[in-house]
Motif scaffolding. Structure first.
Motif, short mmCIF file in Angstrom:
data_model
loop_
_atom_site.label_atom_id
_atom_site.label_comp_id
_atom_site.label_asym_id
_atom_site.label_seq_id
_atom_site.Cartn_x
_atom_site.Cartn_y
_atom_site.Cartn_z
N LEU A 1 -2.50 5.36 2.81
CA LEU A 1 -3.70 6.00 2.28
C LEU A 1 -4.14 5.29 1.02
CD1 LEU A 1 -5.84 8.25 2.06
CD2 LEU A 1 -4.13 9.65 0.88
N GLU A 2 -5.27 4.63 1.08
CA GLU A 2 -5.84 4.05 -0.13
C GLU A 2 -6.52 5.18 -0.92
OE1 GLU A 2 -5.48 1.20 -1.45
OE2 GLU A 2 -4.34 0.35 0.23
N ALA B 1 0.85 -1.18 0.00
CA ALA B 1 0.00 0.00 0.00
C ALA B 1 0.89 1.23 0.00
CB ALA B 1 -0.90 -0.01 1.23
N PRO B 2 0.42 2.35 -0.56
CA PRO B 2 1.22 3.57 -0.53
C PRO B 2 1.47 4.02 0.90
CG PRO B 2 -1.02 4.02 -1.33
CD PRO B 2 -0.87 2.55 -1.26
N ILE C 1 2.54 8.00 -1.33
CA ILE C 1 1.12 8.30 -1.10
C ILE C 1 0.61 9.29 -2.13
CG2 ILE C 1 -0.43 9.50 0.48
CD1 ILE C 1 1.09 8.17 2.80
N ILE C 2 1.34 10.38 -2.35
CA ILE C 2 0.90 11.41 -3.29
C ILE C 2 0.85 10.88 -4.71
CG2 ILE C 2 1.45 13.66 -4.31
CD1 ILE C 2 2.76 14.42 -1.64
N ILE D 1 8.99 2.89 1.48
CA ILE D 1 8.94 2.77 0.02
C ILE D 1 8.48 4.11 -0.54
CG2 ILE D 1 7.91 1.53 -1.92
CD1 ILE D 1 7.32 -0.77 0.11
N CYS D 2 9.25 4.66 -1.47
CA CYS D 2 8.88 5.95 -2.05
C CYS D 2 8.27 5.81 -3.44
CB CYS D 2 10.08 6.90 -2.08
SG CYS D 2 11.51 6.25 -2.96
N SER D 3 8.34 4.63 -4.03
CA SER D 3 7.75 4.43 -5.35
C SER D 3 6.25 4.21 -5.23
CB SER D 3 8.41 3.24 -6.05
OG SER D 3 8.58 2.16 -5.16
#
Length: 353
Positions: free
Chosen positions: A111-112, A37-38, A133-134, A59-61
């Protein structure tokens, strides 16, 4: 159940003088295991001088699309920490073609994608999970908007500067970007200085309608996260709308644990199997479980990452400190095994819930 796999390093990209981005290649047969998940993170493991070292990096991807096999690559950001054995290795020795032991993704700072206005206050390397997330949110949900307020020391020390700028260019109407430098004046924008409670209390209502924000994401050093939360609560934001992930907690000694309960024992369920073991004097519950089940999940052992989260089935515990669990999680019965000491003669934990 969290597990480690050896993943090849596809690239080591210099971001700033003291930080790099590591790109990890995920073999096709493991991609389902590394769906994330982000906002989730990875624990990386290596052995140096006979000692095992684990460190957690976000994780930034972007998260993989729903229905896909999973990611073919994963990217994390690593900032050099004074005396940090893993970060020093990552910046000075690690190279493309090497392999790293990588735990499957974990974490609940997520954040989904959904419609609405979201916002984040981040400091330093706290940008890493929020970048994922963004990127995921704006790509998947056309009715979503995001306001990113980020604090860094100087422009030269700002991680993922180009990646954030690319997102701003791609979504100019839906991504609001505000940058504050604490040690350097900018030609345009906000004056330099720290983002503390007083400054954020005045700044946030001037930037966006605070009461209309569906979710706030606070990430970075403990001081910044604490000050941002206090500012938001003072502005009337419900605690349920505030999500936090702390990086760089000062290494102050934890609060002393109460006197140990004599002859206490812990029963733990892990990956579908259970066992009961005596807790030795001064041990945390995680240390007891690890003596008997080395596969128990953990990363930082400092109450920060939340990898060792377990459900307290029965008994009582005292936690030395907690920077990972949200209030609703502790109210629901979850504890950090790495910080928990038995307060009753028997304690039962479930790592599978």
């Amino acid at each position: 159940m969290a597990r480690f796999h050896r993943l090849p390093v596809a690239a080591v990209d210099r971001l700033t003088e003291d930080s790099v981005a590591l790109t990890l290649a995920v073999p096709e047969e493991l991609r389902a295991d590394y769906r994330h998940a982000p906002g989730q993170h990875l624990a990386l493991r290596r052995v140096a001088d006979g000692a095992e070292i684990r460190r957690t990096y976000s994780i930034c991807s972007p998260a993989p699309e729903a229905g896909s096999d999973g990611p073919s690559t994963l990217r994390v950001g690593v900032r050099l920490v004074d005396g940090g054995s893993f970060s020093t290795y990552a910046l000075k020795e690690l190279a493309a073609g090497d392999e790293l032991e990588v735990m499957t993704p974990a974490g609940r700072f997520t954040l989904e994608p959904a419609p609405g206005l979201f916002a984040a206050v981040v400091g330093g390397s706290g940008i890493t999970p929020v970048l994922s997330i963004i990127a995921t949110l704006l790509a998947r949900e056309p009715k979503a908007r995001f306001c990113l307020i980020r604090s860094d020391r100087t422009a030269a020390s700002t991680m993922f500067l180009e990646e954030v700028a690319d997102l701003k260019d791609r979504y100019p109407e839906r991504l609001q970007l505000v940058t504050v430098l604490s040690r350097e004046e900018q030609q345009a924008g906000l004056p330099s200085g720290r983002l503390d409670e007083e400054r954020l209390t005045g700044l946030l209502p001037a930037l966006l309608p605070v009461g209309e924000v569906t979710g706030w994401f606070l990430c970075g050093p403990f001081g910044l996260v604490q000050q941002a939360e206090q500012a938001l609560r003072g502005l009337g934001v419900a605690r349920s709308r505030i999500h936090e992930e702390v990086f760089h907690v000062d290494a102050a000694p934890p609060a002393p644990a109460p006197a140990a309960v004599a002859h206490s024992a812990v029963t733990a369920r892990l990956d579908g199997r259970g066992g009961t073991w005596p807790v030795q004097d001064g041990e945390t519950l995680l240390e007891t479980v690890l003596r008997n089940r080395p596969d128990a999940p953990y990363a930082c052992k400092g109450g920060v990452c939340g990898t060792c989260r377990a459900f307290l089935v029965s008994g009582e515990v005292r936690m030395d400190r907690n920077f990972a669990l949200e209030p609703e999680e502790t109210e629901a019965g979850y504890v950090l095994a790495c910080q928990s000491h038995p307060a009753t003669e028997t304690v039962e934990l479930d790592f599978d819930r």
